[in-house]
Design an enzyme around this catalytic site. Structure first.
Site, PDB file in Angstrom:
ATOM      1  N   SER A 252       0.798  -1.222   0.000  1.00 21.53           N
ATOM      2  CA  SER A 252       0.000   0.000   0.000  1.00 21.53           C
ATOM      3  C   SER A 252       0.827   1.266   0.000  1.00 21.53           C
ATOM      4  O   SER A 252       1.931   1.316   0.534  1.00 21.53           O
ATOM      5  CB  SER A 252      -0.959   0.005   1.196  1.00 21.53           C
ATOM      6  OG  SER A 252      -0.248   0.390   2.343  1.00 21.53           O
ATOM      7  N   LYS A 253       0.234   2.242  -0.635  1.00 21.00           N
ATOM      8  CA  LYS A 253       0.849   3.554  -0.726  1.00 21.00           C
ATOM      9  C   LYS A 253       1.069   4.107   0.684  1.00 21.00           C
ATOM     10  O   LYS A 253       2.118   4.641   0.996  1.00 21.00           O
ATOM     11  CB  LYS A 253      -0.125   4.448  -1.501  1.00 21.00           C
ATOM     12  CG  LYS A 253       0.326   5.850  -1.708  1.00 21.00           C
ATOM     13  CD  LYS A 253      -0.692   6.570  -2.562  1.00 21.00           C
ATOM     14  CE  LYS A 253      -0.321   8.033  -2.713  1.00 21.00           C
ATOM     15  NZ  LYS A 253      -1.120   8.700  -3.726  1.00 21.00           N
ATOM     16  N   ARG A 254       0.050   3.914   1.523  1.00 18.69           N
ATOM     17  CA  ARG A 254       0.121   4.476   2.865  1.00 18.69           C
ATOM     18  C   ARG A 254       1.274   3.887   3.669  1.00 18.69           C
ATOM     19  O   ARG A 254       1.934   4.574   4.431  1.00 18.69           O
ATOM     20  CB  ARG A 254      -1.204   4.254   3.594  1.00 18.69           C
ATOM     21  CG  ARG A 254      -1.473   5.319   4.629  1.00 18.69           C
ATOM     22  CD  ARG A 254      -2.657   4.968   5.485  1.00 18.69           C
ATOM     23  NE  ARG A 254      -2.595   3.577   5.916  1.00 18.69           N
ATOM     24  CZ  ARG A 254      -3.618   2.879   6.348  1.00 18.69           C
ATOM     25  NH1 ARG A 254      -4.806   3.426   6.382  1.00 18.69           N
ATOM     26  NH2 ARG A 254      -3.484   1.637   6.742  1.00 18.69           N
ATOM     27  N   GLY A 256       3.920   2.853   2.435  1.00 19.79           N
ATOM     28  CA  GLY A 256       5.197   3.152   1.778  1.00 19.79           C
ATOM     29  C   GLY A 256       5.920   1.918   1.272  1.00 19.79           C
ATOM     30  O   GLY A 256       7.146   1.889   1.232  1.00 19.79           O
TER      31      GLY A 256
END
Ligand code: GLU
Length: 483
Positions: A252-254, A256
């Site tokens: 996930s982007k969140r 990282g």
């Protein structure tokens, strides 16, 4: 037949690891077969356009060693390779489908569709466009078009029978036609949808093997119906399962952990990342783990692609990375580690060359370097208990004696003689004279100099790197702690 594969990313500004792996497999397969690897930018979703995003794609692929044979910036016989620049090319194909009854104009407004969707969902049904506009007469359609009413063009999917195809990874895929919705081919802004453009472009660009994410498995029958309607040959499909953090979590982007840049920023080496990524979803069938790009080209085998999601294990990547760092030649390592040293020592005196020698084998990921060398800049606040080490046979008393033994030795070395040989010889002589064991002196000395139990290098290397003044100052602090 020449093998032609393509990587067709949408320019979002980031390269997802799953996407990068798709690019890699496409690249490997093309190279292996002496074919062509094509880069196509799929930017028909103008709302999602991100400035500079195509450069991210170019830089990432080139940085990873995957040069394309045809693409936006290198040209080729089938350009342009940016879909928005191909805009005018799609409409005639859509119109052709309308003429042959495989597609139709649809004038339903967003608002109407929303209402019908809500009504269907209220009844617990999955909303599928109800072919409402298929019922319009030709005259009615012409009148509305002449009036300039906004329209889309939809595929006229059959409602009976099944559509099947063979996927190289997933095997036989079969879909009842009544589950296929009449997808939009041309949007109200005149742009094609991905669903339409991918078919037209793959055909026009002579793509023989379509390798892409498994999320397209269920749309593929609709694409095949389009190929059939045009009388075109369907490419070989190779759908790839997603790359996941573990069985239940996506990258996930969140967190990282989803994008190539996340790993580069942390100081993972591109070669290690590519090597590991190749193995997330494919295996060579033997126990080899290390592959250069050329070796991957040789070893890659589409028949050994996994059907299960690929688990991207950061610990495993880190292990690969450490191994790749160990194999770097020293000068390359020094160049790479320098900016990470700078984070700690910028503007201060430090022998980077010597420190790099000590750090080379211990570096797993570059972003861990600053914390590992920070003690050379600032003495950490440590507990006196650290001086006690059972195996080294030290306790506070022994440590105090050791530091008092070292103090005059270090004081007696002139600035210009402050080097590891001198430090070693003089300390060893003093230890021998004292009758103490090496460990009883070097352990406490290293603790006093570093304030930590684990360090790159031993007491002598650390004393050298710190310099005379700082070493003596830290030794004095050690004695104060022990008082
Ligand atoms: N533009 C699509 C994506 O980024 C490409 C899918 C395909 O390879 O056909 O997901």
């Amino acid at each position: 037949m020449e093998v032609r594969t393509r990587f067709a990313p949408s320019p979002t500004g980031f390269m997802h690891l799953g996407g990068l792996r798709t690019a890699l497999y496409n690249y490997l397969f093309a190279r292996q077969n002496g074919g062509k690897f094509i880069l196509r930018i799929e930017d028909t979703d103008q709302e999602r356009y991100v400035e500079g995003a195509t450069e991210v794609i170019y830089d990432t692929l080139r940085g990873c060693g995957m040069q394309w044979d045809e693409g936006p910036d290198v040209g080729g016989d089938y350009g342009p390779y940016i879909q928005s620049q191909r805009k005018d090319l799609y409409m005639p194909y859509a119109k052709k489908l309308v003429e042959t009854g495989h597609a139709y104009y649809c004038f339903c407004t967003e608002c109407e569709l929303k209402e019908r969707r809500a009504a269907a969902e209220a009844k617990g049904l999955v909303f599928k466009y109800d072919k409402h506009c298929l019922g319009l007469t030709k005259e009615e359609v012409d009148r509305r078009l002449a009036e300039g009413q906004p329209f889309v063009i939809r595929q006229n999917a059959p409602t009976e029978g099944t559509t099947s195809y063979t996927d190289l990874v997933y095997g036989e895929m079969s879909f009842p036609n009544d589950t296929l919705d009449d997808m939009v081919l041309i949007k109200a802004d005149g742009m094609p949808t991905y669903n339409f453009a991918n078919v037209i472009d793959d055909h026009l660009m002579g793509i023989t093997h379509v390798m892409r994410g498994a999320e397209y498995l269920s749309s593929t029958p609709k694409y095949n119906l389009l190929y059939e309607a045009f009388g075109w040959e369907v490419p070989q499909y190779i759908h790839l399962p997603s790359v996941m953090r573990d069985a239940h979590h996506k990258l996930s982007k969140r967190d990282g952990d989803a994008y190539y840049s996340d790993y580069v920023d942390k100081g993972y080496l591109t070669e290690a990342l590519i090597n590991y990524l190749a193995l997330v979803g494919w295996n060579p069938g033997d126990d080899r783990e290390f592959f250069t790009m050329d070796e991957l080209v040789q070893a890659f085998d589409v028949h050994r692609l996994n059907k299960a999601p690929g688990i991207f294990d950061v610990d495993k990547l880190t292990w690969f990375n450490a191994e790749y760092i160990r194999r770097m030649d020293f000068d390359a390592y020094l160049a790479k580690v320098t900016p990470w040293f700078d984070q700690v020592f910028a503007g201060k005196k430090m022998d980077y060359h010597r420190l790099a020698e000590l750090m080379h084998d211990r570096t797993e990921v570059f972003n861990r370097v600053p914390d590992m060398v920070r003690f050379l800049c600032t003495l950490p606040d440590y507990e006196a208990e650290l001086f006690t080490h059972k195996k080294m046979k030290t306790n506070p008393d022994v440590a105090r004696t050791a530091l008092l033994l070292c103090q005059p030795v270090l004081e007696g070395i002139a600035e210009e003689d402050w080097n590891e040989t001198e430090l070693h010889d003089r300390l060893m002589a003093a230890i021998t004279d004292s009758g103490m064991k090496n460990g009883q002196v070097f352990w406490p000395l290293r603790i006093a100099l570093s304030g930590q139990a684990s360090t790159p290098g031993g007491a002598i290397e650390i004393a050298y790197l710190l310099g005379k003044e700082e070493s003596l100052c830290r030794l004095q602090k050690g004695l104060e702690k022990l008082a």
